[in-house]
Design a protein around this motif. Structure first.
Motif, short mmCIF file in Angstrom:
data_model
loop_
_atom_site.label_atom_id
_atom_site.label_comp_id
_atom_site.label_asym_id
_atom_site.label_seq_id
_atom_site.Cartn_x
_atom_site.Cartn_y
_atom_site.Cartn_z
N LEU A 125 35.31 -29.28 16.08
CA LEU A 125 35.53 -29.39 17.45
C LEU A 125 34.94 -30.63 17.82
O LEU A 125 35.42 -31.43 18.74
N HIS A 126 34.09 -31.16 17.28
CA HIS A 126 33.30 -32.45 17.49
C HIS A 126 34.51 -33.68 17.20
O HIS A 126 34.65 -34.48 18.20
N GLU A 127 35.07 -33.43 16.16
CA GLU A 127 36.02 -34.57 15.78
C GLU A 127 37.46 -34.38 16.59
O GLU A 127 38.12 -35.48 17.02
N LEU A 150 31.62 -41.02 22.94
CA LEU A 150 30.56 -40.24 23.32
C LEU A 150 31.19 -38.77 23.52
O LEU A 150 30.58 -37.81 23.55
N ALA A 151 32.65 -38.33 23.21
CA ALA A 151 33.43 -37.20 23.36
C ALA A 151 32.82 -36.26 22.54
O ALA A 151 32.47 -35.03 22.84
N PRO A 171 21.15 -35.21 16.42
CA PRO A 171 20.45 -36.41 16.13
C PRO A 171 21.01 -37.39 14.99
O PRO A 171 20.84 -38.64 15.14
N ILE A 172 22.00 -36.96 14.08
CA ILE A 172 22.59 -37.73 13.10
C ILE A 172 23.33 -38.76 13.89
O ILE A 172 23.54 -39.91 13.31
N THR A 175 27.95 -44.42 13.06
CA THR A 175 27.85 -43.20 13.59
C THR A 175 28.53 -43.44 15.09
O THR A 175 28.71 -44.57 15.66
N ASP A 176 28.63 -42.09 15.92
CA ASP A 176 28.89 -42.40 17.35
C ASP A 176 28.28 -43.42 18.09
O ASP A 176 28.88 -44.45 18.77
N PHE A 177 26.95 -43.40 17.97
CA PHE A 177 26.21 -44.11 18.74
C PHE A 177 25.98 -45.66 18.05
O PHE A 177 25.73 -46.71 19.17
#
Length: 407
Positions: free
Chosen positions: A172-174, A221-222, A263-264, A272-274
């Protein structure tokens, strides 16, 4: 085919994005996933070439209007190599886009997912997350603890089910990353990758370089926004719906899995995303790569001082002053952060994995030789899950770093 000032070109449809930077542009083909960062004058030259002007005419116009020398012939040669030119001197050129991997879910159009990122959904997200925070403030016992992971005495069964739950969460995240990219009209692909010692599922959204910088944050950030939304719903259900204990245990485990995955994304010493959020905030085109190059330069510089050899060239010298400063600070943080992560893996995680795999093998062996059958099945499940994950990591790592394994 020879390129000279008398030649003419016909460019393929290109994205030319100023990216809030008056001194540069990003030029590329979203369907090919190929983008380059160029000075603004080169972007103007590409626009003139796109209007059908001959190479020499474009070069003279740039020189006359801006009083600078610009090698448009060299620019065209680079555009040909990148696959950005459709015709050169009247001859068709092959299109490398045919060899590019196709985007996933090509049927998913912008109109299908645009509503997910509209104002009503943002308000709903804020309300749900805010209500969950209020519930957690009133009932801090709802915060998942590590014991919630072990909902069964059989470690293999627990690992199998929890891995399945994690797979759903990460999917779902991806998918939210992909949907966010598609809401901006750009293609995306989902696949496996590695980050240091981690096997990851990742979404290739290179094509979002074709949209303005502020719009790219939606894509970055989605996934995390989706994780927080799901976590908030689980907290509200546990706080107000009073589900049966069996269902509540399952929901707490799912909430723990989500909480551990968020947190990852804050580990910016990996891509990573951030990390991508940070790179765009600092307006660095390749923060990780440039930071790694600068860290290697510092190491080589120490070696040359010891050997009294000629110092190497600083790779960050070609960057702008703003980007150079950001890259140097990031490089100083990159090395110790990655070293700590790898050290923790070597000291804690790796021994745990090896010990668990060994115990599972022993349990399976003893079961085949008259030992407890349930323990053997449990060990087999653990081998199936954890052994499969580690094997997939090794295969993905080798495919991602082929130059490391060539003679």
């Amino acid at each position: 085919m020879t390129v000279d000032t008398t030649g003419t070109v016909r460019l393929r449809p290109l994205s030319i994005q100023a990216d809030d930077d008056p001194d540069g542009v990003i030029v590329g083909r979203p369907e090919l996933g190929e983008f380059v960062s160029l000075p603004a004058l080169y972007g103007e030259a590409i626009r003139l070439l796109g209007d059908g002007l001959p190479i020499g005419v474009v070069q003279r116009r740039i020189e006359d209007e801006h009083d600078v020398e610009l090698d448009v012939v060299q620019l065209v040669e680079a555009l040909v190599d990148l696959g950005f030119v459709a015709r050169l001197n009247g001859a068709d050129l092959p299109d490398p886009a045919g060899q590019a991997p196709p985007a996933h879910l090509p049927w998913l159009a912008e109109r299908h997912v645009r509503w997910l990122f509209g104002l009503p959904m943002r308000v709903l997200w804020a309300v749900v997350v805010g209500a969950a925070l209020v519930a957690l403030f009133g009932r801090p016992d709802l915060v998942p603890v590590y014991q919630d992971f072990f909902w069964s005495d059989y470690v293999g069964l627990t690992t199998l089910v929890n891995t399945a739950m994690f797979s759903v969460v990460i999917s779902l995240h991806e998918l939210m990353h992909l949907a966010a990219a598609r809401s901006l009209g750009t293609p995306a692909r989902i696949g496996f990758g590695t980050r240091l010692h981690n096997l990851v599922v990742q979404t290739d959204v290179t094509a979002i370089w074709s949209v303005p910088r502020r719009s790219r944050y939606r894509v970055y950030l989605a996934g995390t926004a989706c994780d927080l939304f799901l976590f908030a719903i689980l907290m509200l259900v546990l706080a107000h719906a009073n589900p049966p204990e069996g269902a509540a245990a399952f929901l707490r485990t799912l909430a723990l899995v989500i909480m551990l995955s968020v947190p990852i994304q804050l580990h910016v010493y990996m891509r990573t995303d951030f990390y991508f959020v940070l790179a765009d905030l600092l307006r660095c085109r390749n923060l990780f790569g440039d930071g790694l190059d600068y860290a290697r330069y510092l190491l080589r510089r120490v070696v040359t001082v010891v050997k009294r050899a000629r110092p190497p060239a600083d790779p960050s010298a070609e960057l702008s002053a703003r980007e150079r400063r950001a890259v140097r600070i990031y490089a100083v943080l990159l090395v110790p952060s990655a070293a700590i992560a790898l050290g923790m893996f070597a000291v804690y995680t790796l021994p745990i994995i090896v010990t668990a795999l060994f115990r599972a093998l022993v349990a399976v062996w003893e079961s085949l030789n008259g030992g407890p059958v349930l323990l053997g099945v449990d060990g087999g499940l653990f081998l199936l899950v954890e052994g499969g994950i580690q094997t997939l990591f090794l295969v993905t790592f080798v495919k991602s770093h082929p130059h490391w394994f060539r003679r």
